[in-house]
Write a protein that holds these residues in place. Sequence first.
Motif, PDB file in Angstrom:
ATOM      1  N   SER A  17      42.045  26.073  26.442  1.00  8.61           N
ATOM      2  CA  SER A  17      41.148  27.112  25.934  1.00  8.61           C
ATOM      3  C   SER A  17      39.900  26.544  25.257  1.00  8.61           C
ATOM      4  CB  SER A  17      41.903  27.989  24.923  1.00  8.61           C
ATOM      5  OG  SER A  17      41.006  28.846  24.255  1.00  8.61           O
ATOM      6  N   TRP A  18      38.746  26.945  25.757  1.00 10.18           N
ATOM      7  CA  TRP A  18      37.484  26.560  25.115  1.00 10.18           C
ATOM      8  C   TRP A  18      37.436  27.112  23.700  1.00 10.18           C
ATOM      9  CZ3 TRP A  18      33.463  29.457  23.116  1.00 10.18           C
ATOM     10  CH2 TRP A  18      32.291  28.762  22.815  1.00 10.18           C
ATOM     11  N   PHE A  19      37.905  28.324  23.507  1.00 10.46           N
ATOM     12  CA  PHE A  19      37.896  28.955  22.189  1.00 10.46           C
ATOM     13  C   PHE A  19      38.726  28.131  21.201  1.00 10.46           C
ATOM     14  CE2 PHE A  19      37.438  32.505  25.249  1.00 10.46           C
ATOM     15  CZ  PHE A  19      36.169  32.918  24.888  1.00 10.46           C
TER      16      PHE A  19
ATOM     17  N   ARG B  34      40.776  33.291  34.028  1.00 12.69           N
ATOM     18  CA  ARG B  34      41.490  32.074  33.612  1.00 12.69           C
ATOM     19  C   ARG B  34      40.845  31.466  32.369  1.00 12.69           C
ATOM     20  NH1 ARG B  34      42.375  29.402  39.573  1.00 12.69           N
ATOM     21  NH2 ARG B  34      44.009  30.836  40.236  1.00 12.69           N
ATOM     22  N   PHE B  35      39.529  31.440  32.329  1.00 10.58           N
ATOM     23  CA  PHE B  35      38.816  30.897  31.172  1.00 10.58           C
ATOM     24  C   PHE B  35      39.163  31.678  29.910  1.00 10.58           C
ATOM     25  CE2 PHE B  35      35.210  30.951  28.267  1.00 10.58           C
ATOM     26  CZ  PHE B  35      34.996  29.605  28.062  1.00 10.58           C
ATOM     27  N   LEU B  36      39.106  32.996  29.995  1.00 14.78           N
ATOM     28  CA  LEU B  36      39.391  33.825  28.822  1.00 14.78           C
ATOM     29  C   LEU B  36      40.835  33.679  28.356  1.00 14.78           C
ATOM     30  CD1 LEU B  36      37.400  37.068  29.716  1.00 14.78           C
ATOM     31  CD2 LEU B  36      36.756  35.260  28.103  1.00 14.78           C
ATOM     32  N   ALA B  37      41.739  33.400  29.298  1.00 17.41           N
ATOM     33  CA  ALA B  37      43.151  33.222  28.953  1.00 17.41           C
ATOM     34  C   ALA B  37      43.481  31.779  28.565  1.00 17.41           C
ATOM     35  CB  ALA B  37      44.014  33.650  30.138  1.00 17.41           C
ATOM     36  N   GLY B  38      42.502  30.885  28.669  1.00 21.79           N
ATOM     37  CA  GLY B  38      42.742  29.483  28.342  1.00 21.79           C
ATOM     38  C   GLY B  38      43.536  28.749  29.401  1.00 21.79           C
TER      39      GLY B  38
ATOM     40  N   GLN C 122      32.431  42.702  33.255  1.00 21.99           N
ATOM     41  CA  GLN C 122      32.776  41.324  32.904  1.00 21.99           C
ATOM     42  C   GLN C 122      32.141  40.925  31.580  1.00 21.99           C
ATOM     43  OE1 GLN C 122      31.278  39.464  36.466  1.00 21.99           O
ATOM     44  NE2 GLN C 122      33.339  39.218  37.336  1.00 21.99           N
ATOM     45  N   SER C 123      30.894  41.290  31.404  1.00 18.36           N
ATOM     46  CA  SER C 123      30.193  40.975  30.167  1.00 18.36           C
ATOM     47  C   SER C 123      30.879  41.617  28.965  1.00 18.36           C
ATOM     48  CB  SER C 123      28.743  41.448  30.261  1.00 18.36           C
ATOM     49  OG  SER C 123      28.074  41.245  29.051  1.00 18.36           O
ATOM     50  N   GLU C 124      31.256  42.874  29.112  1.00 21.27           N
ATOM     51  CA  GLU C 124      31.943  43.573  28.018  1.00 21.27           C
ATOM     52  C   GLU C 124      33.285  42.922  27.700  1.00 21.27           C
ATOM     53  OE1 GLU C 124      32.021  47.616  29.404  1.00 21.27           O
ATOM     54  OE2 GLU C 124      29.943  47.985  28.755  1.00 21.27           O
ATOM     55  N   LYS C 125      34.009  42.545  28.738  1.00 14.98           N
ATOM     56  CA  LYS C 125      35.307  41.891  28.525  1.00 14.98           C
ATOM     57  C   LYS C 125      35.117  40.539  27.847  1.00 14.98           C
ATOM     58  CE  LYS C 125      39.636  40.617  30.535  1.00 14.98           C
ATOM     59  NZ  LYS C 125      40.601  40.906  31.544  1.00 14.98           N
ATOM     60  N   PHE C 126      34.157  39.773  28.319  1.00 16.30           N
ATOM     61  CA  PHE C 126      33.891  38.462  27.726  1.00 16.30           C
ATOM     62  C   PHE C 126      33.515  38.623  26.256  1.00 16.30           C
ATOM     63  CE2 PHE C 126      31.525  34.811  26.415  1.00 16.30           C
ATOM     64  CZ  PHE C 126      32.216  33.744  26.987  1.00 16.30           C
ATOM     65  N   ASN C 127      32.607  39.543  25.958  1.00 17.01           N
ATOM     66  CA  ASN C 127      32.178  39.772  24.574  1.00 17.01           C
ATOM     67  C   ASN C 127      33.349  40.167  23.682  1.00 17.01           C
ATOM     68  OD1 ASN C 127      29.516  39.109  25.029  1.00 17.01           O
ATOM     69  ND2 ASN C 127      28.884  41.220  25.388  1.00 17.01           N
ATOM     70  N   LYS C 128      34.233  41.004  24.201  1.00 13.32           N
ATOM     71  CA  LYS C 128      35.393  41.435  23.418  1.00 13.32           C
ATOM     72  C   LYS C 128      36.274  40.239  23.047  1.00 13.32           C
ATOM     73  CE  LYS C 128      39.409  44.429  23.502  1.00 13.32           C
ATOM     74  NZ  LYS C 128      40.403  45.034  24.348  1.00 13.32           N
ATOM     75  N   VAL C 129      36.587  39.414  24.044  1.00  9.80           N
ATOM     76  CA  VAL C 129      37.434  38.242  23.795  1.00  9.80           C
ATOM     77  C   VAL C 129      36.704  37.251  22.897  1.00  9.80           C
ATOM     78  CG1 VAL C 129      38.595  36.261  24.869  1.00  9.80           C
ATOM     79  CG2 VAL C 129      38.748  38.531  25.923  1.00  9.80           C
TER      80      VAL C 129
END
Length: 144
Positions: A24-26, A14-18, A124-131
């Motif tokens: 969205s934090w981003f 949910r965080f990565l998708a905003g 999860q770390s790899e996915k987070f880093n990618k986004v």
Amino acid sequence: MHSYLRKFQILMERFLAGKVHASSWFDHVSGWYTHRADYNILFLTYEEMKKDLRSAVLKMCVFLGKQLTEKELNVVVEKAVFDKMKSDPRSNYEDKTCILEKGRDNFLRRGTVGDWKNIMTVAQSEKFNKVFNEKMKDLPFKFI
């Protein structure tokens, strides 16, 4: 998968998708950074403060146009150390919204830079880093 890990996986997605409270934090960080010249905004990371709290306080003083005596500076730095803030209910208030850790009611956690390594799986770390790298590529922020 343990309940905590499943909850974390859902929260991360949910965080990565905003799709979390306040959006969205981003987008939030990027939006403020885009307007950095329009407003009086200081960008300061937790990692910077952990690395050299005294320099971070001095950076804030310059930003605010505030000059502290050596004694005042020492008091601010002493009171802003994570362990001091964690023991102060004014900064470590109760957070009844925490959905991840049963029995964890306080806002401040461990105060350790890079502690995500103890929580996220490699995937999860790899996915987070990618986004993160995709969404923050035009910004000068680096996180550990």
